[in-house]
Design a protein around this motif. Structure first.
Motif, PDB file in Angstrom:
ATOM      1  N   THR A  96       0.850  -1.202   0.000  1.00 52.70           N
ATOM      2  CA  THR A  96       0.000   0.000   0.000  1.00 52.70           C
ATOM      3  C   THR A  96       0.882   1.248   0.000  1.00 52.70           C
ATOM      4  OG1 THR A  96      -0.124  -0.143   2.413  1.00 52.70           O
ATOM      5  CG2 THR A  96      -1.912  -1.153   1.166  1.00 52.70           C
ATOM      6  N   PRO A  97       1.464   1.618  -1.131  1.00 51.54           N
ATOM      7  CA  PRO A  97       2.431   2.721  -1.168  1.00 51.54           C
ATOM      8  C   PRO A  97       1.837   4.099  -0.892  1.00 51.54           C
ATOM      9  CG  PRO A  97       1.929   1.958  -3.378  1.00 51.54           C
ATOM     10  CD  PRO A  97       1.311   0.980  -2.455  1.00 51.54           C
ATOM     11  N   ASP A  98       0.511   4.257  -1.020  1.00 52.57           N
ATOM     12  CA  ASP A  98      -0.087   5.577  -0.813  1.00 52.57           C
ATOM     13  C   ASP A  98      -0.515   5.824   0.630  1.00 52.57           C
ATOM     14  OD1 ASP A  98       0.031   6.396  -3.577  1.00 52.57           O
ATOM     15  OD2 ASP A  98      -1.550   4.940  -3.958  1.00 52.57           O
ATOM     16  N   ILE A 163     -12.347   7.875  -1.536  1.00 54.59           N
ATOM     17  CA  ILE A 163     -11.064   7.389  -2.032  1.00 54.59           C
ATOM     18  C   ILE A 163     -11.313   6.296  -3.067  1.00 54.59           C
ATOM     19  CG2 ILE A 163      -8.847   6.355  -1.428  1.00 54.59           C
ATOM     20  CD1 ILE A 163      -9.318   7.313   1.456  1.00 54.59           C
ATOM     21  N   VAL A 164     -10.719   6.441  -4.250  1.00 54.23           N
ATOM     22  CA  VAL A 164     -10.756   5.386  -5.266  1.00 54.23           C
ATOM     23  C   VAL A 164      -9.626   4.406  -4.978  1.00 54.23           C
ATOM     24  CG1 VAL A 164     -10.509   4.862  -7.723  1.00 54.23           C
ATOM     25  CG2 VAL A 164     -11.751   6.922  -6.996  1.00 54.23           C
ATOM     26  N   LEU A 165      -9.969   3.127  -4.904  1.00 57.54           N
ATOM     27  CA  LEU A 165      -8.987   2.071  -4.641  1.00 57.54           C
ATOM     28  C   LEU A 165      -8.754   1.271  -5.919  1.00 57.54           C
ATOM     29  CD1 LEU A 165     -10.288   0.796  -1.177  1.00 57.54           C
ATOM     30  CD2 LEU A 165      -8.450   2.429  -1.617  1.00 57.54           C
ATOM     31  N   LEU A 166      -7.494   1.111  -6.276  1.00 60.76           N
ATOM     32  CA  LEU A 166      -7.089   0.349  -7.465  1.00 60.76           C
ATOM     33  C   LEU A 166      -6.190  -0.781  -6.993  1.00 60.76           C
ATOM     34  CD1 LEU A 166      -6.159   3.422  -9.698  1.00 60.76           C
ATOM     35  CD2 LEU A 166      -8.337   2.180  -9.674  1.00 60.76           C
ATOM     36  N   GLN A 202      -1.939  -2.140  -3.948  1.00 63.32           N
ATOM     37  CA  GLN A 202      -3.169  -1.350  -3.976  1.00 63.32           C
ATOM     38  C   GLN A 202      -2.810   0.139  -3.942  1.00 63.32           C
ATOM     39  OE1 GLN A 202      -5.988  -0.565  -0.490  1.00 63.32           O
ATOM     40  NE2 GLN A 202      -7.183  -2.063  -1.646  1.00 63.32           N
ATOM     41  N   ARG A 203      -3.329   0.902  -4.908  1.00 59.01           N
ATOM     42  CA  ARG A 203      -3.167   2.349  -4.923  1.00 59.01           C
ATOM     43  C   ARG A 203      -4.439   3.013  -4.400  1.00 59.01           C
ATOM     44  NH1 ARG A 203       0.690   4.617  -8.164  1.00 59.01           N
ATOM     45  NH2 ARG A 203       0.220   6.399  -6.797  1.00 59.01           N
ATOM     46  N   ALA A 204      -4.283   4.164  -3.759  1.00 57.78           N
ATOM     47  CA  ALA A 204      -5.413   4.923  -3.218  1.00 57.78           C
ATOM     48  C   ALA A 204      -5.351   6.344  -3.756  1.00 57.78           C
ATOM     49  CB  ALA A 204      -5.374   4.921  -1.694  1.00 57.78           C
ATOM     50  N   VAL A 205      -6.415   6.764  -4.453  1.00 57.90           N
ATOM     51  CA  VAL A 205      -6.461   8.083  -5.080  1.00 57.90           C
ATOM     52  C   VAL A 205      -7.671   8.838  -4.526  1.00 57.90           C
ATOM     53  CG1 VAL A 205      -6.594   9.358  -7.245  1.00 57.90           C
ATOM     54  CG2 VAL A 205      -5.470   7.111  -7.187  1.00 57.90           C
ATOM     55  N   PRO A 206      -7.483   9.945  -3.801  1.00 55.80           N
ATOM     56  CA  PRO A 206      -8.631  10.717  -3.299  1.00 55.80           C
ATOM     57  C   PRO A 206      -9.510  11.196  -4.450  1.00 55.80           C
ATOM     58  CG  PRO A 206      -6.607  11.395  -2.192  1.00 55.80           C
ATOM     59  CD  PRO A 206      -6.198  10.495  -3.327  1.00 55.80           C
ATOM     60  N   LEU A 207     -10.813  11.027  -4.306  1.00 50.94           N
ATOM     61  CA  LEU A 207     -11.737  11.434  -5.364  1.00 50.94           C
ATOM     62  C   LEU A 207     -11.686  12.947  -5.584  1.00 50.94           C
ATOM     63  CD1 LEU A 207     -13.909  10.549  -7.372  1.00 50.94           C
ATOM     64  CD2 LEU A 207     -15.595  10.760  -5.539  1.00 50.94           C
ATOM     65  N   ALA A 208     -11.471  13.717  -4.509  1.00 44.73           N
ATOM     66  CA  ALA A 208     -11.397  15.176  -4.642  1.00 44.73           C
ATOM     67  C   ALA A 208     -10.216  15.606  -5.496  1.00 44.73           C
ATOM     68  CB  ALA A 208     -11.319  15.820  -3.266  1.00 44.73           C
ATOM     69  N   ALA A 209      -9.163  14.785  -5.563  1.00 43.48           N
ATOM     70  CA  ALA A 209      -8.013  15.114  -6.406  1.00 43.48           C
ATOM     71  C   ALA A 209      -8.351  14.931  -7.884  1.00 43.48           C
ATOM     72  CB  ALA A 209      -6.823  14.240  -6.029  1.00 43.48           C
TER      73      ALA A 209
END
Length: 462
Positions: A96-98, A163-166, A202-209
């Protein structure tokens, strides 16, 4: 050479030429013989592959540390249940690098083929917490990765921290592009382009970003190099009070009919404390169209709401309020002339410790499949029939099977046991399913996904 021989050869040549020319003329006029041959094809079943299921992992929280407002950390661990109908699945922890902490890792499960066929594998997770900034129940099914996914849920407006999870459980890195649909149509945000998801990561990208301020987003996830599992963690705060949390699976792919098997309305419309019976989010993915949304009671099949002639502009999500809904479970069917995706949102009593849940359009089940019930309160399995079906529900650990008779368009809920895995066999019919959970101040649901073991035949032409 004599003159006589020359003349003779000339006569023979002329006659021969005349015969050939006449033959060609007849051939042009006369019909040619034809031979109709069907293409030779061979029906084959693809070689059995390893079955894979990736999970969301623990509940995450954004900005809990005031000194690092963008940091993503763990808020609550996930309890995971897995099972297979063949060799026991192998569990792997993903990187989980993020994340800014070293809490528990999301899990992925694999199972080798058995008897020349894929092993059917199912898993599910549940998390619950009651903190000042985050509370509620979150449940999700662990599913196979895909090259394209649609996230029809969440918000990037004030008060939301989604948070979008990939998740890439495979051995090859994936490159992912995120396209966000909102009030202004489709956008390809810089933060969502060429996102590298390394193997077993697993990458985590905030939806607001991706699209700050968007109230009703839909996210299309496209992977290259390797498939990924896309999901969304949605969290809501109402005037500094935690309003609930949910982990939302990808919805069924775009189609002209979307079926949401069960939406749980837990608060009476006249209580004054409900956020509204439910809302339905729709997106026409490729062309303008007109949609119809029908809401039926799971208990008796009665139509409690129907809205027709809903104008959908391509690539612009629409949020449809469905108010005045009595307490109960409802099946939502959205239809249109052009492909669309759909989901529904509902909440518990917002005057008390609150929670909410997103129910997404569920994929069709046309072959036996396994479904694992997460360890969470009040579980039920709801089946909605796309055609007449006799469904057999069998506990994988042993016990009596149940038979559920369904007519096309009919739904039915069955009580199931938390932590158990069941085989759902639709027979010759087609059904859509979801597992729902409900308790005081807690609500959650996830769809039933088709089996990896139901490999379709391929017709190969030489």
């Amino acid at each position: 050479m004599s003159v006589r021989l020359t003349v003779t050869r000339s006569i023979v040549g002329a006659v021969t030429a005349a015969v050939v020319a006449g033959g060609i003329g007849i051939a042009v006029v006369a019909p040619w013989p034809t031979t109709a041959r069907e293409p030779i094809g061979l029906d084959v079943v693809p070689e059995a592959a390893r079955s894979v299921a990736a999970c969301d992992g623990p509940l995450l929280v954004l900005g809990r540390d005031e000194s690092a407002p963008g940091a993503i950390t763990e808020a609550a661990a996930a309890a995971v249940v897995s099972a297979a109908d063949g060799p026991a699945p192998t569990e792997t922890s993903l990187a989980t690098p993020d994340r800014a902490d070293t809490g528990s890792a999301p899990a992925a499960f694999t199972a080798d083929p058995s008897g020349g066929r894929p092993t059917d594998l199912a898993a599910a997770s549940a998390s619950v917490l009651d903190d000042a900034d985050l509370r509620g129940l979150s449940v999700s099914a662990c599913t196979r990765p895909a090259m394209e996914s649609w996230l029809v849920a969440g918000s990037a407006a004030t008060g939301a921290s989604d948070i979008v999870l990939l998740t890439n459980p495979g051995d090859v890195a994936a490159t992912v592009d995120l396209r966000v649909y909102g009030a202004d149509g489709a956008q390809d945000p810089v933060a969502g382009q060429s996102v590298v998801v390394a193997a077993r990561t697993q990458r985590a990208v905030p939806l607001a970003a991706l699209r700050r301020g968007e109230e009703s987003p839909v996210v299309r996830v496209t992977a290259a190099g390797a498939p990924v599992r896309a999901s969304l963690q949605s969290a809501l705060t109402r005037t500094l009070i935690a309003g609930g949390v949910d982990q939302v699976s990808a919805a069924a792919p775009p189609a002209t009919t979307q079926i949401i098997p069960a939406v749980d309305v837990t608060v009476a419309p006249d209580s004054g404390s409900s956020a509204g019976g439910m809302s339905v989010r729709l997106l026409a993915t490729s062309a303008d169209t007109t949609a119809s949304v029908v809401v039926r009671s799971v208990a008796d099949g009665a139509v409690v709401s129907q809205q027709d002639d809903i104008a959908l502009t391509a690539e612009h999500p629409l949020e449809l309020e469905v108010t005045g809904m009595p307490v109960g479970d409802y099946t939502v069917t959205a239809t249109a002339a052009q492909p669309l995706v759909a989901s529904a949102w509902t909440s518990t009593d917002i005057s008390a410790p609150a929670d909410f849940a997103w129910a997404v359009g569920a994929p069709a089940i046309d072959a036996p499949t396994l479904v694992t019930v997460a360890r969470a309160p009040g579980p039920t399995l709801t089946l909605a029939a796309a055609s007449d079906a006799t469904v057999t529900l069998t506990p994988l650990a042993g016990g009596d099977a149940q038979t559920v008779e369904l007519r096309a368009g009919q739904s039915r809920s069955v009580t199931v046991a938390a932590g158990q895995t069941y085989r759902v066999d639709p027979g010759s019919g087609v059904v859509h399913g979801s597992v729902g959970f409900s308790a005081a101040g807690q609500i959650g649901t996830y769809p039933v996904f088709g089996s990896a073991a139901a490999a379709a035949e391929l017709t190969v032409y030489p």
